[in-house]
Design an enzyme around this catalytic site. Structure first.
Site, PDB file in Angstrom:
ATOM      1  N   GLU A 192      47.956  39.234  46.623  1.00 37.28           N
ATOM      2  CA  GLU A 192      49.382  39.315  46.310  1.00 37.28           C
ATOM      3  C   GLU A 192      49.979  37.925  46.104  1.00 37.28           C
ATOM      4  O   GLU A 192      50.785  37.715  45.193  1.00 37.28           O
ATOM      5  CB  GLU A 192      50.138  40.049  47.423  1.00 37.28           C
ATOM      6  CG  GLU A 192      49.978  41.551  47.407  1.00 37.28           C
ATOM      7  CD  GLU A 192      50.579  42.193  46.171  1.00 37.28           C
ATOM      8  OE1 GLU A 192      51.445  41.578  45.521  1.00 37.28           O
ATOM      9  OE2 GLU A 192      50.176  43.319  45.843  1.00 37.28           O
ATOM     10  N   TYR A 239      59.075  40.978  48.719  1.00 37.99           N
ATOM     11  CA  TYR A 239      58.183  41.781  47.878  1.00 37.99           C
ATOM     12  C   TYR A 239      56.770  41.793  48.448  1.00 37.99           C
ATOM     13  O   TYR A 239      56.143  42.855  48.561  1.00 37.99           O
ATOM     14  CB  TYR A 239      58.144  41.269  46.437  1.00 37.99           C
ATOM     15  CG  TYR A 239      56.964  41.864  45.703  1.00 37.99           C
ATOM     16  CD1 TYR A 239      57.000  43.185  45.266  1.00 37.99           C
ATOM     17  CD2 TYR A 239      55.779  41.145  45.534  1.00 37.99           C
ATOM     18  CE1 TYR A 239      55.901  43.773  44.653  1.00 37.99           C
ATOM     19  CE2 TYR A 239      54.679  41.718  44.917  1.00 37.99           C
ATOM     20  CZ  TYR A 239      54.742  43.026  44.483  1.00 37.99           C
ATOM     21  OH  TYR A 239      53.645  43.607  43.902  1.00 37.99           O
ATOM     22  N   ASP A 251      58.467  45.196  41.873  1.00 37.28           N
ATOM     23  CA  ASP A 251      57.975  44.032  41.136  1.00 37.28           C
ATOM     24  C   ASP A 251      58.536  44.074  39.715  1.00 37.28           C
ATOM     25  O   ASP A 251      59.370  44.934  39.376  1.00 37.28           O
ATOM     26  CB  ASP A 251      56.445  43.989  41.135  1.00 37.28           C
ATOM     27  CG  ASP A 251      55.818  45.007  40.185  1.00 37.28           C
ATOM     28  OD1 ASP A 251      56.495  46.002  39.826  1.00 37.28           O
ATOM     29  OD2 ASP A 251      54.651  44.809  39.803  1.00 37.28           O
TER      30      ASP A 251
END
Length: 278
Positions: free
Chosen positions: A5, A88, A106
């Protein structure tokens, strides 16, 4: 999941994949990375760009080892407390790695929501509170369905509802799309990519390429002048050093780049030269 990520922030999968694979081979657990100097994380980051992310991953590994028994926390709030982990990333890791019900938003999800519900070609330039409220309202109530929903909408945006040339004929929700119903109006703004050539970022990247290959502190003069002129053997760093010299950057721009790297913790002074952080 946490590694991927952070690596995927502002960087496409095709560039991330080989670095991610090598990273996990070298550091399969947070403890392995935490035992290494921060500079080794920066070195292994290679040319992914935005190398402060490497420092954040190293800081997160240290925190995971010291505060969470070496295991990545599953809770959103605890994930958010790790160095370099934003809302996020915390939501994505909690949802996709641990099956938690979290609102994941996103770029791809934002674009699907903008077209499907708002009739806009693109979402606003920056994430808004209204977008987060809409995403939270759409999220299924049970954890399992919410994870599948997040993944499905994300994939829809990545593969079908793309920013350029969306495949509307193949879209499973085209009959409900407000943007299609409105006649596909153009975006209200033109997205602009970040400049690179001639910028301080390019010079910083050139300096970092040298430091990643250096096995000893690099004197400041070497960044500005050819090694032969200074009497140094720069065989190991010759290629990136020559590339940096070809930029022909002004002395003040190089100085800004070096000072910025020091301020960001990506370099340090040692024995009269610059090196990656120990």
């Amino acid at each position: 999941m946490l590694v991927s990520e952070i690596m995927l922030q502002q960087t496409p999968v095709v560039r991330v994949l080989p670095v991610w694979e090598e990273w996990l081979r070298r550091w399969p657990e947070p403890a392995a990375l935490a035992r290494e100097p921060a500079g080794e994380a920066v070195r292994a980051w290679g040319r992914l760009g935005y190398p402060r992310r490497a420092l954040r991953l190293h800081g997160a590994a240290v925190a995971i080892e010291g505060e969470h028994g070496g295991r990545v926390p599953q809770d959103y709030a605890e994930l958010l407390g790790l160095p370099g982990v934003g809302s996020y990333t915390a939501a994505a890791v909690a949802a996709f790695a641990f099956g938690r019900r979290e609102t994941v938003v996103d770029t791809n999800i934002r674009r699907v929501h903008a077209r499907l519900f708002s009739g806009s070609a693109l979402p606003a330039p920056a994430l808004t509170a209204a977008e987060m409220r809409l995403a939270a309202e759409l999220l299924p109530s049970d954890a399992g369905s919410s994870v599948r929903w997040n993944a499905s909408v994300m994939e829809l945006g990545a593969l079908v509802c793309t920013a350029r040339a969306p495949k509307c004929a193949a879209c499973p929700v085209r009959d409900r799309c407000a943007w299609l119903a409105a006649g596909e109006p153009p975006p209200a703004y033109t997205p602009k990519g970040q400049a690179w050539h001639g910028t301080d970022r390019q010079v910083r990247g050139g300096v970092m390429a040298v430091l990643r290959l250096a096995d000893a502190p690099v004197p400041a003069e070497m960044f500005q002048q050819a090694p032969a002129d200074l009497g140094f053997d720069a065989a190991g760093i010759g290629v990136p050093l020559a590339a940096l010299h070809r930029l022909n950057c002004a002395p003040e721009q190089l100085e800004r780049a070096l000072e910025g790297l020091l301020e960001d913790g990506l370099a340090e002074l040692h024995q009269g030269g610059y090196r990656l952080p120990a």
